[in-house]
Design a protein around this motif. Structure first.
Motif, PDB file in Angstrom:
ATOM      1  N   HIS A  92      40.011  26.539  38.210  1.00  0.00           N
ATOM      2  CA  HIS A  92      40.624  26.140  38.977  1.00  0.00           C
ATOM      3  C   HIS A  92      40.432  26.944  40.404  1.00  0.00           C
ATOM      4  CE1 HIS A  92      43.888  24.560  40.931  1.00  0.00           C
ATOM      5  NE2 HIS A  92      44.102  26.158  41.411  1.00  0.00           N
ATOM      6  N   GLN A  93      40.508  26.272  41.106  1.00  0.00           N
ATOM      7  CA  GLN A  93      39.649  27.017  42.130  1.00  0.00           C
ATOM      8  C   GLN A  93      41.165  26.090  43.776  1.00  0.00           C
ATOM      9  OE1 GLN A  93      35.973  26.958  44.369  1.00  0.00           O
ATOM     10  NE2 GLN A  93      37.030  28.423  46.111  1.00  0.00           N
ATOM     11  N   VAL A  98      41.596  31.687  41.647  1.00  0.00           N
ATOM     12  CA  VAL A  98      40.324  31.266  40.859  1.00  0.00           C
ATOM     13  C   VAL A  98      41.085  31.587  39.830  1.00  0.00           C
ATOM     14  CG1 VAL A  98      37.817  31.822  40.417  1.00  0.00           C
ATOM     15  CG2 VAL A  98      38.731  31.395  43.009  1.00  0.00           C
ATOM     16  N   VAL A  99      41.075  30.674  38.984  1.00  0.00           N
ATOM     17  CA  VAL A  99      40.967  30.705  37.021  1.00  0.00           C
ATOM     18  C   VAL A  99      39.570  30.678  36.634  1.00  0.00           C
ATOM     19  CG1 VAL A  99      42.246  30.146  35.423  1.00  0.00           C
ATOM     20  CG2 VAL A  99      42.746  30.095  37.521  1.00  0.00           C
ATOM     21  N   ALA A 100      39.017  31.414  35.922  1.00  0.00           N
ATOM     22  CA  ALA A 100      37.150  31.706  35.205  1.00  0.00           C
ATOM     23  C   ALA A 100      37.552  31.674  33.713  1.00  0.00           C
ATOM     24  CB  ALA A 100      36.566  32.354  36.342  1.00  0.00           C
ATOM     25  N   ASP A 101      36.480  30.884  33.403  1.00  0.00           N
ATOM     26  CA  ASP A 101      36.458  31.386  31.835  1.00  0.00           C
ATOM     27  C   ASP A 101      35.276  32.297  31.486  1.00  0.00           C
ATOM     28  OD1 ASP A 101      37.604  30.330  29.671  1.00  0.00           O
ATOM     29  OD2 ASP A 101      36.668  28.825  29.792  1.00  0.00           O
ATOM     30  N   LYS A 102      35.586  33.762  31.761  1.00  0.00           N
ATOM     31  CA  LYS A 102      35.193  35.248  31.766  1.00  0.00           C
ATOM     32  C   LYS A 102      34.547  34.647  29.410  1.00  0.00           C
ATOM     33  CE  LYS A 102      35.681  39.132  30.377  1.00  0.00           C
ATOM     34  NZ  LYS A 102      34.106  39.632  29.346  1.00  0.00           N
ATOM     35  N   PRO A 130      34.178  37.106  49.655  1.00  0.00           N
ATOM     36  CA  PRO A 130      34.420  38.649  49.253  1.00  0.00           C
ATOM     37  C   PRO A 130      35.541  39.432  49.138  1.00  0.00           C
ATOM     38  CG  PRO A 130      34.049  38.124  51.897  1.00  0.00           C
ATOM     39  CD  PRO A 130      33.968  36.463  50.829  1.00  0.00           C
ATOM     40  N   GLU A 131      36.679  38.324  49.819  1.00  0.00           N
ATOM     41  CA  GLU A 131      37.913  39.301  49.472  1.00  0.00           C
ATOM     42  C   GLU A 131      38.692  39.374  48.000  1.00  0.00           C
ATOM     43  OE1 GLU A 131      37.408  36.830  51.982  1.00  0.00           O
ATOM     44  OE2 GLU A 131      37.231  38.220  54.011  1.00  0.00           O
ATOM     45  N   LEU A 132      37.968  37.653  46.985  1.00  0.00           N
ATOM     46  CA  LEU A 132      37.887  38.146  45.961  1.00  0.00           C
ATOM     47  C   LEU A 132      38.381  38.808  44.860  1.00  0.00           C
ATOM     48  CD1 LEU A 132      38.463  35.156  44.579  1.00  0.00           C
ATOM     49  CD2 LEU A 132      36.366  35.973  43.372  1.00  0.00           C
ATOM     50  N   THR A 133      39.682  39.565  44.423  1.00  0.00           N
ATOM     51  CA  THR A 133      40.547  40.201  43.433  1.00  0.00           C
ATOM     52  C   THR A 133      40.638  39.659  42.330  1.00  0.00           C
ATOM     53  OG1 THR A 133      40.651  41.643  45.489  1.00  0.00           O
ATOM     54  CG2 THR A 133      41.130  42.690  44.228  1.00  0.00           C
ATOM     55  N   MET A 147      41.931  35.828  36.019  1.00  0.00           N
ATOM     56  CA  MET A 147      42.586  35.153  37.482  1.00  0.00           C
ATOM     57  C   MET A 147      42.368  35.994  38.800  1.00  0.00           C
ATOM     58  SD  MET A 147      46.699  33.692  36.170  1.00  0.00           S
ATOM     59  CE  MET A 147      47.889  33.535  37.936  1.00  0.00           C
ATOM     60  N   PHE A 148      41.933  35.322  39.578  1.00  0.00           N
ATOM     61  CA  PHE A 148      41.423  35.856  40.928  1.00  0.00           C
ATOM     62  C   PHE A 148      42.462  35.796  41.906  1.00  0.00           C
ATOM     63  CE2 PHE A 148      37.922  36.094  37.851  1.00  0.00           C
ATOM     64  CZ  PHE A 148      37.305  37.646  38.045  1.00  0.00           C
ATOM     65  N   SER A 149      43.268  36.769  42.901  1.00  0.00           N
ATOM     66  CA  SER A 149      43.371  36.085  44.602  1.00  0.00           C
ATOM     67  C   SER A 149      42.633  36.148  45.303  1.00  0.00           C
ATOM     68  CB  SER A 149      44.125  37.731  44.701  1.00  0.00           C
ATOM     69  OG  SER A 149      44.728  37.101  46.474  1.00  0.00           O
ATOM     70  N   VAL A 150      42.746  34.716  46.174  1.00  0.00           N
ATOM     71  CA  VAL A 150      41.436  34.283  46.992  1.00  0.00           C
ATOM     72  C   VAL A 150      42.084  35.682  48.512  1.00  0.00           C
ATOM     73  CG1 VAL A 150      40.828  32.812  48.268  1.00  0.00           C
ATOM     74  CG2 VAL A 150      40.730  32.098  45.919  1.00  0.00           C
TER      75      VAL A 150
END
Length: 312
Positions: A92-93, A98-102, A130-133, A147-150
């Motif tokens: 998901h983005q 951003v939600v990723a499957d690690k 570059p700001e992804l956290t 989950m990552f913050s954009v």
């Protein structure tokens, strides 16, 4: 404190806090002593190339005196990395998340011998953000949802969800079938399902494993439900109500059902190279929460499975 250097190849610059006085005549002399494991001339040559900068982005020199700046920034020299041959997948983005499957074996963030082979750096490079956290973390050995913050402007709202424990997290695990397993009356450690397990977990400095203190008030809790079992393994669903380090691994090991391929619990095994054919059988399966910006319910489910799970 904002870095004067941009993210490079998905990796942010490192900030170093300097003493304002001491026996070192220059900042370079202090850094050469602090990083004694590095060749001094190789480190000092980075000043000559303008690679070590002050807060305003000004490049320092070998002669910059100690006390002239309290902080400096520089890029770490990348380690020689072993490639992790599994991809992190974006589920998901949107403009905020951003939600990723690690996959197993991939760390959440760069550190030690893994930099480019981390979920954060791979996603920054893949998505051009570059700001992804990361908003939370998974152990390197654990696969599943991250989950990552954009955007920095909305990051705090999502971080508060985890700090306040308002995110429902669901995991699944596969363990070797205990010797005393009775399919007619399934239980772990004498506890019939569903099991609510609690204990006190403490992280000790410089120890890779946590310590369980039976004499102290529990600070960790997990609800453990049975998904299924066969003549080899037991497959469980785990709902942690707290977020202690290695909590799920510790709780299942304490019940006599240590997770398959766990090199830490119930026994710490000697360090060995990754065996990509034997991943830890632990998966971050589901995330549910109310979005703090829209008040809409959000639900994400992994697309990964555990290779040793019983066949349905």
């Amino acid at each position: 404190m904002a870095s004067p250097l941009p993210v490079r190849d998905g990796v942010g610059a490192t900030r170093l806090h300097l003493p304002m006085d001491g026996p070192w005549p220059t900042i370079g002399a202090y850094m050469a002593e602090r990083f004694f494991h590095l060749d001094p001339e190789r480190l000092l040559s980075r000043f000559d190339r303008g690679e070590i900068v002050a807060r305003d982005g000004t490049a320092l020199t070998r002669e910059t005196p100690l006390g002239a700046h309290e902080f400096v920034w520089y890029y770490r020299e990348p380690p020689v990395e072993r490639e992790i041959p599994f991809e992190v997948e974006v589920l998901h983005q949107d403009r905020d998340l951003v939600v990723a499957d690690k996959p197993h074996f991939l760390p959440t963030t760069p550190g030690g011998k893994y930099v480019q082979n981390s979920a954060l750096v791979r996603l920054r490079n893949q998505l051009g953000i570059p700001e992804l956290t990361p908003i939370h973390r998974l152990d390197r050995a654990t696969a599943g949802l991250l989950m990552f913050s954009v955007r920095p402007e909305t990051r705090g709202a999502y971080q508060l969800l985890f700090e306040r424990r308002t995110v429902e997290k669901v995991y699944e695990a596969v363990s070797a079938l205990p010797d005393e397993w009775d399919p007619a009356s399934p239980a772990l450690g004498g506890h019939p399902f569903p099991i609510v397990y609690r204990n006190h977990i403490e992280k000790l400095r410089a120890n890779v494993c946590v310590r369980v203190d039976a004499g102290r008030e529990p600070n960790s809790e997990t609800l453990i439900e049975l998904i299924g079992a066969d003549d080899r393994v037991v497959h469980t669903l785990l709902r942690p109500h707290s977020g202690r380090m290695h909590q799920l691994r510790v709780h299942l090991a304490a019940l006599g059902a240590g997770i398959l391929n766990d090199g830490f619990y119930p026994e710490l095994l000697p360090e060995a190279p990754d065996d990509f054919d034997r991943p830890l059988q632990l998966l971050a399966r589901e995330l549910r929460f109310t979005d703090p910006l829209s008040d809409a319910p959000r639900e994400f489910v992994t697309q990964r499975t555990l290779q040793n799970a019983p066949v349905a």
